[in-house]
Design a protein around this motif. Sequence first.
Motif, PDB file in Angstrom:
ATOM      1  N   MET A  86       0.839  -1.198   0.000  1.00  0.00           N
ATOM      2  CA  MET A  86       0.000   0.000   0.000  1.00  0.00           C
ATOM      3  C   MET A  86       0.877   1.253   0.000  1.00  0.00           C
ATOM      4  N   VAL A  87       0.354   2.312  -0.592  1.00  0.00           N
ATOM      5  CA  VAL A  87       1.063   3.590  -0.606  1.00  0.00           C
ATOM      6  C   VAL A  87       0.541   4.447   0.531  1.00  0.00           C
ATOM      7  N   ARG A  88       1.449   4.880   1.400  1.00  0.00           N
ATOM      8  CA  ARG A  88       1.046   5.677   2.557  1.00  0.00           C
ATOM      9  C   ARG A  88       0.957   7.143   2.171  1.00  0.00           C
ATOM     10  N   GLY A 141      -0.182   8.084  -6.291  1.00  0.00           N
ATOM     11  CA  GLY A 141      -0.754   7.358  -5.176  1.00  0.00           C
ATOM     12  C   GLY A 141      -2.121   6.766  -5.445  1.00  0.00           C
ATOM     13  N   SER A 142      -2.749   7.147  -6.555  1.00  0.00           N
ATOM     14  CA  SER A 142      -4.096   6.666  -6.831  1.00  0.00           C
ATOM     15  C   SER A 142      -4.331   6.664  -8.337  1.00  0.00           C
ATOM     16  N   GLY A 195      -1.274   5.455 -10.153  1.00  0.00           N
ATOM     17  CA  GLY A 195      -0.979   4.971  -8.809  1.00  0.00           C
ATOM     18  C   GLY A 195      -1.018   3.459  -8.723  1.00  0.00           C
ATOM     19  N   ASP A 196      -2.012   2.852  -9.357  1.00  0.00           N
ATOM     20  CA  ASP A 196      -2.104   1.394  -9.359  1.00  0.00           C
ATOM     21  C   ASP A 196      -0.896   0.761 -10.057  1.00  0.00           C
ATOM     22  N   GLN A 246       2.120   2.057 -10.383  1.00  0.00           N
ATOM     23  CA  GLN A 246       3.343   2.185  -9.592  1.00  0.00           C
ATOM     24  C   GLN A 246       3.315   1.268  -8.374  1.00  0.00           C
ATOM     25  N   THR A 247       2.166   1.107  -7.760  1.00  0.00           N
ATOM     26  CA  THR A 247       2.059   0.173  -6.633  1.00  0.00           C
ATOM     27  C   THR A 247       2.461  -1.227  -7.065  1.00  0.00           C
ATOM     28  N   ILE A 281       6.293  -1.376  -7.514  1.00  0.00           N
ATOM     29  CA  ILE A 281       7.036  -1.429  -6.255  1.00  0.00           C
ATOM     30  C   ILE A 281       6.884  -2.792  -5.585  1.00  0.00           C
ATOM     31  N   GLU A 282       5.674  -3.317  -5.598  1.00  0.00           N
ATOM     32  CA  GLU A 282       5.449  -4.636  -5.003  1.00  0.00           C
ATOM     33  C   GLU A 282       6.252  -5.708  -5.734  1.00  0.00           C
ATOM     34  N   PRO A 339       6.905   3.449  -0.268  1.00  0.00           N
ATOM     35  CA  PRO A 339       6.452   4.655  -0.962  1.00  0.00           C
ATOM     36  C   PRO A 339       5.573   5.533  -0.086  1.00  0.00           C
TER      37      PRO A 339
END
Length: 446
Positions: free
Chosen positions: A1-3, A59-60, A64-65, A67-68, A71-72, A85
């Motif tokens: 998850m992105v904080r 982030g959204s 955002g999806d 990039q999430t 990173i994962e 992130p």
Amino acid sequence: MVRKLDRRSLVKTATGTGAALAAAGALGLGSKRSSVYAAPALIQNTGSTVELAYWTSFGSGVNGDAQTALIEKFNASQTEIKVVPQAVENYEAVASQLITGLQTGDIPDVALLSDVWWFRFYLSESLADLTPMLTPEMKAEDYVQSLFTEYQRNGGQYAIPFARSTPLFYYNADVVEKAGVSPDVFAKWSTFREAAPDLISKGGVEAAFAFGNAASYGAWVLHGPVWAFGGRYSDADFNIKIAEEPGVTTGEFMREFVSSGNAITVDDPEIDFINGVTAAVLESTGSLGSITSTATFNFKTAFLPEEKQFGCCTGGAGLAVMAGAPDEKKAAALKFIEFCTSTEETTIWSQATGYMPVRTSAIESPEEQAFLDKNPNARTAVEQLPKTQPQDSARVFIPNGDQILGRGWEQILVNNRPAAEVWAEVTEELKPEAEAVLEQVEALEG
């Protein structure tokens, strides 16, 4: 998850931004482990996982999806490095957060910095020179060189291209067909403006085109049209050129487009285009993913219209490493950047978002060519890329230059003020800011 981070107050004036940066400078998808991206000895010797703080504006939404997922995938590919992130709402918020953090010590290890921000942090000596860390395995020569070299100064490499974009012309093909207009009218600004009444009356839209404001990167998307009419915001030596005849002609042409009622000014042109309010819009290639996922009509993309010549600039953001990060984190950061910008990952990222593939090998790969065959709107963006140019210094190197130019466009398009008058005022506002930057460059680079 992105904080999510709380956005701190943005430095709103050029003077304030310059002062903050000066102060900052004084402070000095799969789970299989990848052998290609195994951590170097510097990281392995720490005996524990290196945690990287990464500040981003993705982030959204579609970007955002994407990039999430990226990173994962990186975190799952190895155990030596974990990327954490932290997302804020846009490029400006990342920069604002970093300005404050450089003074308080609360900074990331890696940051996504836009075209108008990375140079300011370079001047404050806040960015690490990546040149000593570039390995043969990274194949620097494989990056699209027009994008890669934009981050080079005085023999150093201060960021790596990642979410790179250009403006792209989007048009509602259903409206064009209904109006009985050939898409060929979009080849030039003058023929587009001439066809606008038919696009409105027969196509059933409120306006043929929508201009945005300074906050929606108005000066960026209109950079290409200024070039198309033979003008410039400035030259490479920071001499302000927008008040010269070609810049004035561009401003007057666009002012007439609006005052005639054939174009409108809005806060977010993309939203109005998606909602069927306008027939066409200039938006980032990075908006292609979101427009594709939300538009309920048939739309197509095209090169930016020409006039005297073709004009289109580059844009978007790159990944930079903080100069103050410990050596093991710098090494880890470069491995993360190498992963994100690899042939495989830049291909996946580009196809999901619309941002440019940043490697030649990605553009030429069978996977990318097959994707482009099935997605001609994306092919337009890739084929336009070799025709683009780096932006004029007034927008990207002068603190707040983008906003100063953008507010000038607002005066012309929203307040219907004569372009010659507005650009003369903008020139006087930009000149002292340009002198200050030149002094900083001289002090840093000699």
